[in-house]
Enzyme design. Structure first.
Site, short mmCIF file in Angstrom:
data_model
loop_
_atom_site.label_atom_id
_atom_site.label_comp_id
_atom_site.label_asym_id
_atom_site.label_seq_id
_atom_site.Cartn_x
_atom_site.Cartn_y
_atom_site.Cartn_z
N THR A 15 0.45 -1.10 0.04
CA THR A 15 -0.12 0.19 0.23
C THR A 15 0.82 0.82 0.80
OG1 THR A 15 -1.87 -1.10 1.25
CG2 THR A 15 -1.92 1.45 1.48
N VAL A 16 1.97 1.54 1.19
CA VAL A 16 2.49 2.16 1.23
C VAL A 16 3.45 2.80 -0.04
CG1 VAL A 16 4.23 3.86 2.47
CG2 VAL A 16 2.51 2.09 3.64
N LYS A 106 7.02 0.94 12.12
CA LYS A 106 6.91 2.08 13.41
C LYS A 106 7.69 0.17 13.94
CE LYS A 106 3.00 0.36 11.60
NZ LYS A 106 1.71 0.76 10.95
N GLY A 135 0.49 9.23 10.56
CA GLY A 135 0.59 8.63 8.60
C GLY A 135 1.08 10.08 8.11
N ILE A 137 0.45 13.20 9.20
CA ILE A 137 0.69 14.20 9.61
C ILE A 137 2.34 14.63 9.45
CG2 ILE A 137 0.41 15.71 11.58
CD1 ILE A 137 -2.29 13.71 12.20
N GLU A 192 -3.19 -3.34 9.40
CA GLU A 192 -1.96 -3.78 9.54
C GLU A 192 -2.12 -5.49 8.75
OE1 GLU A 192 0.91 -2.81 10.24
OE2 GLU A 192 -0.20 -0.77 10.64
N LYS A 207 4.17 3.32 18.37
CA LYS A 207 4.14 4.84 17.82
C LYS A 207 4.29 5.27 19.43
CE LYS A 207 0.78 4.25 14.00
NZ LYS A 207 -0.59 3.97 13.12
N1 HSE Z 1 -3.11 -0.10 10.58
C1 HSE Z 1 -2.19 1.59 11.15
C2 HSE Z 1 -3.20 2.33 11.42
C3 HSE Z 1 -1.20 2.33 9.48
O1 HSE Z 1 -4.54 1.92 11.11
O2 HSE Z 1 -2.90 3.72 11.36
C4 HSE Z 1 -0.66 3.21 9.94
O3 HSE Z 1 0.33 3.21 10.44
#
Ligand code: HSE
Length: 431
Positions: A15-16, A106, A135, A137, A192, A207
Site C-alpha cells: 500500500t505505502v 513503527k 500517517g 501528519i 496492518e 508509535k
Molecule cells: N494500521 C495503521 C493504522 C497504519 O491503522 O493506523 C498506519 O500506521
C-alpha cells in the site's frame, strides 16, 4: 544548477510503496524544481517479481535485496515492507553501506530504535521516519523542529487509523460489530497485515515509544508501557459515553512529570465531547500537545492509507535531497535518547466508567456499593437499565480514584454472584 540524481531502492511495494511510486510520478517536476535533484526509483525488492511485473511491467522489480544493497548508485533505501523481519536486517545492511534509510515501520523503530540509530551514527548515515507515526501528519518533524523551542509537557494522540475508523463507524451506525467494520478498514488499506496489531493497541504502543523519543528524548520500549486495545468496546459503551458527554477514543498519552518521571500509556479513553480530540473521526489521527512556550497545539490529518503515508515518506526524501545543500541539513541527527523508567499504571489516578450486567434482585446495589466503599471509590453517575425480567445493566462513572483501588474493586465485583459480568472498564478524561 542541477545536482546529481537521487537514486532510491524500495524494500516492499504494498500500500505505502505504491503510494510512494505514484507521488514520485505525479510530482516529479515540482520535486525537481524544489530540490534541484531528480528522484528516481532504481530498484524495487519484492518477493514475487512475476506477480508485480504483470501489473507494472515498466517498474524495476528485483527478487534479491542484494540488488539494492550492492548497488553503489543507490544512496537511499525506502523500507516499506513493515514488520520486524527481514526489515531489521535490511535496514542495518543499508546503514552499513552508508545508505540513508527512510522507513514507515513503527514496529521496527518501536523495538530497535537505539540499536538502529547507533548503527546509523557509526556509519555516518541516518534514519528518517516521518511516516512511522501519524500517517501524513508531519508530527516527527514538528517535535524535532517546529516545537523544538519548547519543553513538551504532555501529548495525547489518536494514532491508529483503523481503530478510530472502527470506533467512528460503531458510533454512527447502530449495531455495527467490530468485526464487520474491521473488514471495511482492511479493504481501505488502513489495517496492518495482522490486524490484531491495530485492535490490541500494540501499533499505537510502538508509535508512542517513537513520539516519546522525539518529544521527551527518552528511550522506552513497549514492555515499559501499559497498553490496551478496543477489543472489549461495544456499541452500548459508545452510546452511554455519549449520554455522559464523552466520545470513546483509543488514546496514546505521554506526560513529563519531572526530569526523570514520565507517564506513557495507551488505552480506550472517554474524551469530553468539547475536547478537540473528540471530533477526530474515521481514519484521521491527531496529536494534541502542550509545550511550555507554545501552549496547546493540535496536528490533525489522515493517519493511514496509501497516499497520506507516502506523503510523509516523500517529505523525508525531500529532506535527504537537501542534504549538503545548506543550513539545516544536519537536523535529523539528534537521536541520542536516554533510558528512563515509566510511571506504573497502578500508581496513577483517573476517573472510570464501568458497565456491569447484574441480577435485578433486592440488595444487589447495596453489595456493589459496599465494594466501592471498601475501596474508597466515590461515584459520580449511575444508571440502571432493566434488560429482562431478572437482569439489568448498571453503568457507573466514578470520581478520580487510584488505579490500584479500582483493580481491587473489579476483582471483588467479579466475585459477587449478583454481578453476572463486568462488561466494560474504560478510563475517563485525559489524566
Ligand atoms: N494500521 C495503521 C493504522 C497504519 O491503522 O493506523 C498506519 O500506521
Amino acid at each position: 544548477m542541477s545536482l546529481p540524481m537521487l537514486r532510491i531502492g524500495l524494500f516492499g511495494f504494498g500500500t505505502v510503496g505504491q503510494g510512494v511510486w505514484k507521488i514520485l510520478q505525479s510530482q516529479s517536476q515540482s520535486l525537481q524544481n524544489r530540490t534541484s535533484r531528480e528522484i528516481q526509483i532504481e530498484a524495487i525488492y519484492v518477493r514475487d517479481v512475476g506477480r508485480y511485473k504483470i501489473q507494472y511491467p515498466e517498474l524495476p522489480f528485483v527478487n534479491s535485496p542484494d540488488a539494492i544493497l550492492n548497488n553503489p548508485d543507490i544512496g537511499v533505501v525506502v523500507e516499506v515492507m513493515g514488520g520486524e523481519n527481514p526489515a531489521k536486517e535490511l535496514v542495518i545492511q543499508s546503514l552499513r553501506k552508508g545508505k540513508r534509510v527512510v522507513t514507515a515501520n513503527k514496529e521496527l523503530l518501536g523495538k530497535h530504535k537505539s540499536e538502529l540509530f547507533h548503527e546509523a551514527s557509526l556509519h555516518h548515515s541516518d534514519i528518517y521516519f516521518e511516516a512511522a507515526v501519524g500517517g501524513g501528519i508531519p508530527i516527527i518533524r514538528s517535535f524535532k523542529v517546529g516545537f523544538s523551542a519548547n519543553s513538551i509537557q504532555s501529548f495525547f494522540g489518536i494514532l491508529n487509523g483503523t481503530t478510530n475508523y472502527i470506533l467512528t463507524k460503531m458510533s454512527e451506525t447502530e449495531g455495527q460489530s467490530l468485526a464487520s467494520v474491521l473488514s471495511e478498514a482492511q479493504s481501505l488499506g488502513f489495517a496492518e497485515a495482522d490486524p490484531t496489531m491495530d485492535i490490541s493497541g500494540a501499533d499505537v504502543a510502538y508509535k508512542l515509544t517513537i513520539l516519546a523519543a522525539v518529544a521527551f528524548k527518552i528511550d522506552v520500549g513497549i514492555s515499559d508501557i501499559h497498553f490496551e486495545g478496543i477489543e472489549s468496546i461495544d456499541s452500548d459503551d459508545i452510546a452511554y459515553a455519549r449520554q455522559f458527554g464523552y466520545e470513546i477514543k483509543l488514546l496514546a498519552m505521554g506526560k513529563q512529570l519531572d526530569a526523570n518521571s514520565f507517564v506513557l500509556k495507551v488505552h480506550p479513553t472517554m474524551v469530553p465531547i468539547h475536547h478537540p480530540l473528540a471530533s477526530v473521526r474515521d481514519e484521521f489521527n491527531a496529536v494534541f500537545l502542550t509545550g511550555d512556550s507554545v501552549g496547546e497545539a493540535m496536528l490533525y490529518g489522515k493517519g493511514a492509507g496509501s497516499l497520506p503515508t507516502a506523503s510523509a515518506v516523500i517529505s523525508d526524501l525531500i529532506d535527504i535531497a537537501f542534504e549538503g545543500q545548506g543550513p539545516g541539513s544536519a537536523r535529523n541527527l539528534e537521536t541520542n535518547y536516554r533510558k528512563v523508567a515509566v510511571e506504573k499504571i497502578e500508581d496513577q489516578e483517573t476517573r472510570f466508567y464501568l458497565r456491569l450486567n447484574i441480577q435485578d434482585i433486592f440488595g444487589v446495589l447495596e453489595k456493589i456499593a459496599a465494594v466501592f466503599g471498601t475501596n474508597h471509590i466515590s461515584l459520580a453517575n449511575l444508571i440502571q437499565k432493566e434488560r429482562d425480567e431478572s437482569t439489568a445493566q448498571l453503568v457507573i462513572v466514578t470520581h478520580k480514584v487510584p488505579e490500584k483501588n479500582m483493580q481491587n474493586a473489579i476483582v471483588q465485583l467479579k466475585q459477587l454472584v449478583e454481578v453476572l459480568s463486568v462488561q466494560s472498564v474504560i478510563r475517563v478524561g485525559l489524566d
